[in-house]
Design an enzyme around this catalytic site. Structure first.
Site, PDB file in Angstrom:
ATOM      1  CG  HIS A 103      37.489   5.617 -72.834  1.00 50.44           C
ATOM      2  ND1 HIS A 103      36.300   4.943 -72.995  1.00 50.44           N
ATOM      3  CD2 HIS A 103      37.941   5.909 -74.084  1.00 50.44           C
ATOM      4  CE1 HIS A 103      36.034   4.854 -74.309  1.00 50.44           C
ATOM      5  NE2 HIS A 103      37.012   5.428 -74.983  1.00 50.44           N
TER       6      HIS A 103
ATOM      7  CD  GLU B 148      36.141   6.471 -78.159  1.00 49.88           C
ATOM      8  OE1 GLU B 148      35.175   5.728 -77.924  1.00 49.88           O
ATOM      9  OE2 GLU B 148      37.298   6.214 -77.755  1.00 49.88           O
TER      10      GLU B 148
ATOM     11  CE  LYS C 256      36.385   5.427 -67.716  1.00 49.66           C
ATOM     12  NZ  LYS C 256      35.294   4.417 -67.666  1.00 49.66           N
TER      13      LYS C 256
ATOM     14  CG  ASN D 242      36.381   1.514 -65.663  1.00 51.22           C
ATOM     15  OD1 ASN D 242      36.487   2.710 -65.893  1.00 51.22           O
ATOM     16  ND2 ASN D 242      35.749   0.691 -66.466  1.00 51.22           N
TER      17      ASN D 242
ATOM     18  CE1 TYR E 134      32.259   6.070 -71.945  1.00 53.46           C
ATOM     19  CE2 TYR E 134      32.151   8.242 -70.931  1.00 53.46           C
ATOM     20  CZ  TYR E 134      32.801   7.036 -71.134  1.00 53.46           C
ATOM     21  OH  TYR E 134      34.010   6.798 -70.519  1.00 53.46           O
TER      22      TYR E 134
HETATM   23  P1  IDP Z   1      34.809  -0.305 -71.445  1.00 51.81           P
HETATM   24  O1  IDP Z   1      35.157   1.028 -70.826  1.00 51.81           O
HETATM   25  O2  IDP Z   1      35.589  -1.431 -70.843  1.00 51.81           O
HETATM   26  O3  IDP Z   1      34.885  -0.279 -72.953  1.00 51.81           O
HETATM   27  P2  IDP Z   1      31.924  -0.212 -71.765  1.00 51.81           P
HETATM   28  O4  IDP Z   1      31.041  -1.400 -71.760  1.00 51.81           O
HETATM   29  O5  IDP Z   1      32.194   0.462 -73.064  1.00 51.81           O
HETATM   30  O6  IDP Z   1      33.296  -0.625 -71.047  1.00 51.81           O
HETATM   31  O7  IDP Z   1      31.295   0.835 -70.749  1.00 51.81           O
HETATM   32  C1  IDP Z   1      31.729   2.167 -70.720  1.00 51.81           C
HETATM   33  C2  IDP Z   1      31.928   2.581 -69.289  1.00 51.81           C
HETATM   34  O8  IDP Z   1      30.672   2.534 -68.615  1.00 51.81           O
HETATM   35  C3  IDP Z   1      32.824   1.673 -68.449  1.00 51.81           C
HETATM   36  O9  IDP Z   1      34.208   1.942 -68.610  1.00 51.81           O
HETATM   37  C4  IDP Z   1      32.345   1.971 -67.051  1.00 51.81           C
HETATM   38  O10 IDP Z   1      32.861   3.224 -66.577  1.00 51.81           O
HETATM   39  C5  IDP Z   1      30.847   2.126 -67.264  1.00 51.81           C
HETATM   40  N1  IDP Z   1      30.124   0.858 -67.076  1.00 51.81           N
HETATM   41  C6  IDP Z   1      30.086  -0.208 -67.908  1.00 51.81           C
HETATM   42  N2  IDP Z   1      29.326  -1.200 -67.407  1.00 51.81           N
HETATM   43  C7  IDP Z   1      28.878  -0.760 -66.228  1.00 51.81           C
HETATM   44  C8  IDP Z   1      28.031  -1.337 -65.205  1.00 51.81           C
HETATM   45  O11 IDP Z   1      27.543  -2.469 -65.320  1.00 51.81           O
HETATM   46  N3  IDP Z   1      27.796  -0.565 -64.108  1.00 51.81           N
HETATM   47  C9  IDP Z   1      28.308   0.696 -63.955  1.00 51.81           C
HETATM   48  N4  IDP Z   1      29.089   1.264 -64.882  1.00 51.81           N
HETATM   49  C10 IDP Z   1      29.384   0.559 -65.998  1.00 51.81           C
HETATM   50 MG    MG Z   2      33.781   0.795 -74.319  1.00 50.45          MG
END
Ligand code: IDP
Ligand code: MG
Length: 140
Positions: free
Chosen positions: A117, A128, A11, A114, A51
């Protein structure tokens, strides 16, 4: 049967901080093989499409803006049971809750930025991978 590929992105914040090389090393050391890789910057509409499953969630608009804000690296990774194995390697979505020694624990900045992905299912890994890579861009 479990699939053997997953799709990852490094990212924008991890790219900006210069963590790409370290992250790729960790992925290779964990036994994943690179089947395709490219660096690019997503447009807002491409990030919206990628997304799409999160449309309507409170973090969606911000996530789309963030993921189109700078260069990323996208890659297809191969390993037995790749989706599950990669999610173990990267750790929880929120780096503050991620297990010690995971990629998100070491290189994540916050729940949005974070570091990486990882696909959440074999089906999405295929969708994807097709989003980013043509057949010409992949190793057999
Ligand atoms: P993942 O990446 O662990 O699969 P997902 O729930 O699929 O998590 O969410 C996609 C992305 O959206 C996350 O990697 C993160 O960058 C962002 N995201 C998820 N939950 C939150 C939140 O509560 N606040 C801000 N960003 C979030
Ligand atoms: Mg996800």
């Amino acid at each position: 049967m479990k699939g053997n590929i997953t799709l990852t992105m490094i990212k924008p914040t991890a790219m900006e901080k210069g963590y790409a090389g370290k992250i790729i090393t960790r992925v290779l050391e964990a036994g994943f093989k690179l089947k395709a890789m490219k660096m690019l910057q997503l447009t807002k509409s491409q990030a919206m499409e990628f997304y799409g499953i999160h449309t309507g969630k409170p973090f969606y608009d911000d996530l789309v803006k963030y993921m189109s804000s700078g260069p990323i690296i996208a890659a297809i990774l191969e390993k037995e049971n790749a989706v599950e194995e990669y999610r173990k390697l990267i750790g929880s979505t929120n780096p503050e809750k991620a297990e010690k020694g995971t990629i998100r624990y070491d290189y994540g900045t916050n729940i949005q930025a974070n570091a990486v992905h990882g696909s959440d299912s074999d089906e999405n890994a295929i969708i994807e991978s097709n989003f980013f890579f043509s057949h010409l861009e992949r190793l057999k």
